[in-house]
Design an enzyme around this catalytic site. Structure first.
Site, PDB file in Angstrom:
ATOM      1  N   ASP A 353      35.832 -13.043   3.487  1.00  0.00           N
ATOM      2  CA  ASP A 353      36.002 -11.945   4.504  1.00  0.00           C
ATOM      3  C   ASP A 353      35.511 -12.411   5.940  1.00  0.00           C
ATOM      4  O   ASP A 353      34.613 -13.313   5.941  1.00  0.00           O
ATOM      5  CB  ASP A 353      34.936 -11.012   4.263  1.00  0.00           C
ATOM      6  CG  ASP A 353      34.984  -9.658   4.943  1.00  0.00           C
ATOM      7  OD1 ASP A 353      35.850  -9.098   4.986  1.00  0.00           O
ATOM      8  OD2 ASP A 353      34.043  -9.138   5.433  1.00  0.00           O
ATOM      9  N   GLU A 389      40.428 -14.671   5.620  1.00  0.00           N
ATOM     10  CA  GLU A 389      40.865 -13.572   6.445  1.00  0.00           C
ATOM     11  C   GLU A 389      40.467 -13.981   7.927  1.00  0.00           C
ATOM     12  O   GLU A 389      39.372 -14.350   8.515  1.00  0.00           O
ATOM     13  CB  GLU A 389      39.891 -12.479   6.389  1.00  0.00           C
ATOM     14  CG  GLU A 389      40.292 -10.922   7.269  1.00  0.00           C
ATOM     15  CD  GLU A 389      39.214 -10.085   7.082  1.00  0.00           C
ATOM     16  OE1 GLU A 389      39.994  -8.745   7.058  1.00  0.00           O
ATOM     17  OE2 GLU A 389      38.103 -10.045   6.820  1.00  0.00           O
TER      18      GLU A 389
END
Length: 691
Positions: A353, A389
């Protein structure tokens, strides 16, 4: 603040490694990184973690690691930490021994953060002062556990990059409403590995499960006051501890044991398992947030603090703080946690993330940062799948295409190009073909190929597929933020009616668009990722930021699964498997593909930039499987006639169409492609009908 009255056992010096609590033959060794602390106390509790029994000062400090060994202790012991040191906000210190702290290396967490201000390290009325109230009775503690045995190397599943099809899912939401999963297993680790769900995955043709965060979390106080939670799990507080809320309802269920059992069962079924990990920030949030663990142990060490203003945190994560992986001890925590999930929980890779935050130091992001170098040389982590990401909200935070090989990256360029092509008429042929052909303008450097991009139409963040063609605007009022949260730019359509409709024409158009998007995802170069629930037509009622909705907004609605849609997805993925050209990790050359105008002529330079009459064909004379492949695209609102390529290969067989269910047919010299439609035809080779 005085310790309980009892005769404490004597602590030996122990050793400064491994970090955390480690059972040994003679007891339990404790080690915690706190280089600025003046002392660390080990606090022992009853089995429920409610009553503090004794405090023991860790007797040794080796290069900033406080350590000691408790003789006679073993598995099951519940403990917390009190860390002594200066309260000096100007210097980044927030030590407060009135607060019991969770060991960041905890494998099992006892208790749950309830959002009360008793967890604050600062006085809520005077934030520049420490809060003197003792929180031992409610604080989060760790339980000493026996680690699962290491997973044998041969037990891992490593799907070849060319064959991988990802399926992003939430462990709880995937099976909470699944009628084939027993009630006591729904919404749990064991629900995901239950045969009823596994059989569905196998029929679809996905290979790799990308599980949303599993680390133990602490929900934000704001959400708790609203009766909500951080359902997605992007608020970690214990990176080694599987989230207890995903344990089954069976008596004596253990999150640690059941998480490992889930992974083992998925491996046995042939699935690769990736886990979404959050090392960019912690659940302690900004300077107004709670003191649960890292903030009270070594605040200045663990976090990026603002230059010249150490009382405040950098907020490149958007969640109040950012962990500083440029610090060796912080990097060690991350590396130890990743290796633990691979070796002891069996996972086969990770999705990171807000990954740019992991490669930031005072000078900004670098693909040569310490974290990327550490992973590249690590004998365990260098062999697993690594997906970034590639954006955060810090300066220069959009880093798509800038991660080092063999990292893969979520490709939002594909998402936006494909959505604009099919839904908003907002991109010309050239922009769409860049997405279709693997986004070479992003990834064609450093020996990277198309598979470096993870293509997705939808993901957990944003509209799901049904809502993407049913809503122009977000409808997030249930989140309690006055509909201000979530993306405002969705490249979506409502097909003429906002929200649910019973108009047959509207429903037909929405289905046609969804099928075109699904086929585009399956047939594009790159690594495809499907969002769980898109294949059954699940709706989140227009909520494009359902991070705090642990209810039937996010729980997949299996009872009302859309007839035939999952079968259509399976046909699309079977077609991808059939044609190696669609799965290759090198860029298409001019001899491998011909881009054609509907009249059969090659597209001219001006044709690439047209935003009207955008229909075109992609002809692959050698599509793999010993046959040619022809993809016909019509995103326009009117039908288009196509003249098909002529050769000695025989007639074109229609093998997939997105407008209606396929009836086996042979195409002539030309065909009329309906509006909002994609067709696929084959010629030559052994014919296998995919209908």
């Amino acid at each position: 603040m005085s310790p309980p009255a009892c005769t404490p056992p004597a602590l030996g010096a122990g050793r400064p490694w491994p970090l955390g609590a480690t059972p040994t033959e003679g007891g339990v060794n404790f080690a915690v990184v706190a280089p600025d602390a003046t002392g660390v106390e080990l606090c022992l509790f009853d089995d429920q973690g409610c009553t503090e029994l004794v405090r023991l000062a860790l007797p040794a400090n080796t290069h900033g690691i406080w350590h000691g060994c408790l003789p006679g202790a073993g598995v099951g012991l519940v403990y917390g930490l009190r860390v002594h040191g200066p309260w000096s906000l100007a210097h980044g210190h927030r030590f407060n021994p009135a607060k019991v702290l969770l060991d960041p290396y905890a494998r099992e967490v006892v208790g749950r953060y309830d959002g009360s201000d008793l967890f604050l390290g600062h006085d809520p009325a005077h934030p520049h002062r420490p809060d003197g109230r003792d929180n031992a009775a409610v604080a989060l503690k760790a339980r000493v556990v026996a680690e699962p045995p290491p997973v044998a190397d041969g037990a891992h599943v490593h799907v070849a990059p060319a064959d991988a099809v990802l399926y992003e899912l939430h462990v709880r939401g995937a099976t909470m409403r699944h009628p084939g999963v027993p009630a006591e297993l729904r919404g749990s680790y064991l629900g995901v590995s239950h045969p009823a769900f596994v059989d569905h995955l196998r029929r679809l043709g996905v290979t790799t499960l990308s599980l949303m965060p599993l680390a133990h979390r602490a929900d934000e106080a704001r959400l708790l006051k609203l009766g909500l939670s951080n359902y997605w799990g992007y608020s970690p507080i214990a990176w080694f501890a599987p989230e207890a809320r995903y344990a089954s309802a069976r008596a004596g269920a253990s999150a640690l044991a059941e998480c490992r059992e889930m992974v083992d069962a998925l491996h046995a079924a042939g699935f690769e398992v990736l886990v979404d990990v959050v090392f960019n920030h912690s659940a302690e949030l900004d300077e107004h947030g709670p003191t649960l663990s890292l903030r009270g142990i070594a605040n200045r060490l663990y976090h990026h603090l603002r230059p010249g203003d150490a009382a405040h945190y950098e907020n490149w994560s958007g969640c109040g703080n950012v962990l500083n992986l440029a610090e060796p001890s912080v990097l060690r925590l991350v590396m130890d946690a990743l290796r633990w999930w691979v070796r002891h929980m069996g996972v086969d890779g990770f999705r990171f993330d807000l990954a740019p935050a992991l490669g930031r130091d005072a000078q900004g992001f670098s693909p040569h940062a310490a974290f990327f170098a550490a992973v590249a040389q690590d004998p365990v982590l260098s062999r697993v799948k690594l997906i970034a990401e590639p954006w955060d909200i810090g300066p220069g935070g959009y880093r798509l295409g800038q991660f080092p090989a063999p990292w893969q990256e979520w490709n939002d360029r594909f998402r936006d190009g494909a959505r604009a092509w099919w839904l908003t008429s907002g991109v010309a042929r050239g922009g769409f073909v860049h997405a279709l052909a693997g986004s070479s303008e992003v990834f064609r450097h450093g020996a990277r190929g198309p598979l470096a991009g993870v293509n997705f139409m939808t993901a957990h963040d944003g509209f799901n597929l049904r809502d993407l063609v049913s809503y122009r605007q977000r409808h997030n009022l249930a989140n309690g933020e006055h509909n201000r949260d979530g993306h405002a730019h969705n490249l979506s359509t409502n097909a003429g009616v906002e929200g649910e409709s019973d108009d047959p024409a509207v429903l037909a158009l929405r289905l046609r668009l969804r099928r075109a998007l699904l086929a585009t995802l399956a047939l594009s170069l790159g690594t495809p990722m499907l969002l769980a629930g898109d294949e059954i037509g699940h709706s989140q009622r227009g909520n494009n930021n359902a991070y705090c909705q642990d209810n039937d907004i996010t729980w997949l609605d299996w009872e009302h699964a859309e007839a035939g849609l999952a079968d259509y997805v399976a046909r699309c993925l079977a077609l991808r498997r059939r044609h190696a050209r669609l799965r290759q990790d090198r860029w298409l050359s001019d001899t491998e593909v011909c881009w054609l105008h509907p009249d059969g002529d090659a597209l001219s330079p001006q044709d690439w930039e047209r935003v009207d009459k955008r229909a075109f064909a992609a002809w692959l004379p050698d599509g793999g499987a010993g046959c040619e492949l022809l993809l016909l695209f019509n995103p326009d609102t009117t039908p288009h006639r196509f003249t098909l390529p002529a050769a000695e290969g025989g007639p074109w067989r229609l093998v997939l169409r997105s407008d209606v269910d396929l009836i086996a047919s042979v195409l002539g010299e030309d065909c009329v492609l309906p509006a909002h439609c994609l067709w696929v035809a084959e010629r030559g080779g052994a014919h296998t009908l995919l209908a």
